[in-house]
Design an enzyme around this catalytic site. Structure first.
Site, PDB file in Angstrom:
ATOM      1  N   HIS A  31       0.861  -1.177   0.000  1.00  0.00           N
ATOM      2  CA  HIS A  31       0.000   0.000   0.000  1.00  0.00           C
ATOM      3  C   HIS A  31       0.903   1.234   0.000  1.00  0.00           C
ATOM      4  O   HIS A  31       1.971   1.225   0.622  1.00  0.00           O
ATOM      5  CB  HIS A  31      -0.920   0.012   1.239  1.00  0.00           C
ATOM      6  CG  HIS A  31      -2.183  -0.784   1.033  1.00  0.00           C
ATOM      7  ND1 HIS A  31      -2.940  -1.275   2.075  1.00  0.00           N
ATOM      8  CD2 HIS A  31      -2.818  -1.151  -0.115  1.00  0.00           C
ATOM      9  CE1 HIS A  31      -3.999  -1.923   1.579  1.00  0.00           C
ATOM     10  NE2 HIS A  31      -3.940  -1.865   0.262  1.00  0.00           N
ATOM     11  N   ASP A  33       1.073   4.079   1.437  1.00  0.00           N
ATOM     12  CA  ASP A  33       1.576   4.713   2.669  1.00  0.00           C
ATOM     13  C   ASP A  33       2.686   3.888   3.325  1.00  0.00           C
ATOM     14  O   ASP A  33       3.251   4.307   4.329  1.00  0.00           O
ATOM     15  CB  ASP A  33       0.424   4.981   3.666  1.00  0.00           C
ATOM     16  CG  ASP A  33      -0.359   3.735   4.033  1.00  0.00           C
ATOM     17  OD1 ASP A  33      -0.403   2.784   3.228  1.00  0.00           O
ATOM     18  OD2 ASP A  33      -0.948   3.707   5.130  1.00  0.00           O
ATOM     19  N   ASP A 178      -0.224  -3.839   8.401  1.00  0.00           N
ATOM     20  CA  ASP A 178      -1.547  -3.512   8.941  1.00  0.00           C
ATOM     21  C   ASP A 178      -2.319  -4.821   9.073  1.00  0.00           C
ATOM     22  O   ASP A 178      -2.154  -5.703   8.254  1.00  0.00           O
ATOM     23  CB  ASP A 178      -2.304  -2.606   7.972  1.00  0.00           C
ATOM     24  CG  ASP A 178      -1.554  -1.321   7.634  1.00  0.00           C
ATOM     25  OD1 ASP A 178      -0.464  -1.081   8.179  1.00  0.00           O
ATOM     26  OD2 ASP A 178      -2.048  -0.571   6.783  1.00  0.00           O
TER      27      ASP A 178
HETATM   28 ZN   LIG Z   1      -2.420  -1.041   4.304  1.00  0.00          ZN
END
Ligand SMILES: [Zn+2]
Length: 270
Positions: A31, A33, A178
């Site tokens: 991702h 970020d 995450d």
């Molecule tokens: Zn993520």
């Protein structure tokens, strides 16, 4: 380095972290970020003129996408950018003389892994007063450090515990970002010295957390407690909250040793 979000190199400069010591970058998932800082960081590293290798640990898709970017924007680096292709599964992905790094698959919206960094057991400390007393020859010292007993020429045994003291404890760090709450994660992580577990939400948005592949501060604290971790580091906060201290407050109702993450924070694992 674990993940490389946008502006990572600026953060390193502000903290005066030495770029030359950066040799491994571990990407939890693809991702933006967590990866958009890489081209800029590679560009700055290239200006430093350092040789050697930098290894990026990422999935096959990460290798494909990042290679395309580096091949165009980071062509002339004085170091080699290498890839270690990892999979979203439990595995040891790096082993050095002093350290092991393993992956644990997480539950997010795309393939994601957490990383556990574990120092190998340290050697025992020689008790020189006792080794002198028992007339242990110098060439035996390394074996003593590894835990061997001393056998005298007449065959009598001096146990290792008499001649050495316990080693310095090995340190461990787990990085879980995450992920939605995974009760089974605790056992896989084990009793690490420090656990970073994302805390995107507070319990008031618990219903939103799981479908988006994230956790609440309370859930992170449950993982820390069940893993037997010494300390929990929070982070990856949703921008909907104005007061970061709420994350530590919620987590510490479940688990006492919570550290609130913020930029520039330095933690001594020992
Ligand atoms: Zn993520």
């Amino acid at each position: 380095m674990v993940d490389c979000g946008e502006g990572a190199q600026l953060g390193m400069m502000r903290q005066r972290l030495p770029f030359t010591r950066l040799r491994h970058i571990f990407l939890t998932h693809l991702h933006g970020d967590h990866v958009f800082g890489l081209p800029g960081l590679m560009g700055t590293l290239a200006l430093g003129g350092n040789g050697g290798d930098i290894t990026i640990h990422t999935f096959e898709e990460g290798k494909k996408q990042l290679s395309a970017i580096f091949n165009y924007f980071n062509r002339d680096t004085p170091f080699d950018i290498k890839f270690n292709v990892i999979k979203p599964e439990e595995a040891v992905i790096l082993e050095t003389k002093s350290l092991t790094v393993r992956t644990i698959p997480l539950k997010h919206r795309v393939d994601t892994v957490g990383f556990v960094f574990e120092e190998k057991p340290n050697l025992r400390h020689i008790n020189s007063e006792m080794t002198k007393f028992h007339e242990v020859p110098h060439y035996m010292m390394n074996s003593l450090k590894e835990g061997m007993d001393f056998i005298r020429p007449d065959g009598t045994v001096v146990p290792n515990s008499v001649l050495t003291n316990d080693p310095t404890p090995s340190l461990s760090y787990a990085h879980m970002s995450d992920t939605m709450y995974m009760p089974e994660l605790a056992e896989k992580i084990g009793p690490v010295d420090l656990l970073f577990h994302e805390t995107t939400y507070l319990e008031d948005h618990a219903a939103m957390a799981a479908p988006r592949g994230h956790s609440t501060a309370r859930q992170a604290a449950m993982v820390a407690r069940d893993a037997g971790a010494k300390r929990l580091l929070t982070g990856h906060y949703s921008s909907r909250y104005n007061d970061d201290s709420l994350f530590a407050k919620e987590a510490s109702e479940i688990f006492p040793n919570v550290i609130l993450n913020k930029e520039g924070l330095k933690i001594d694992l020992g």
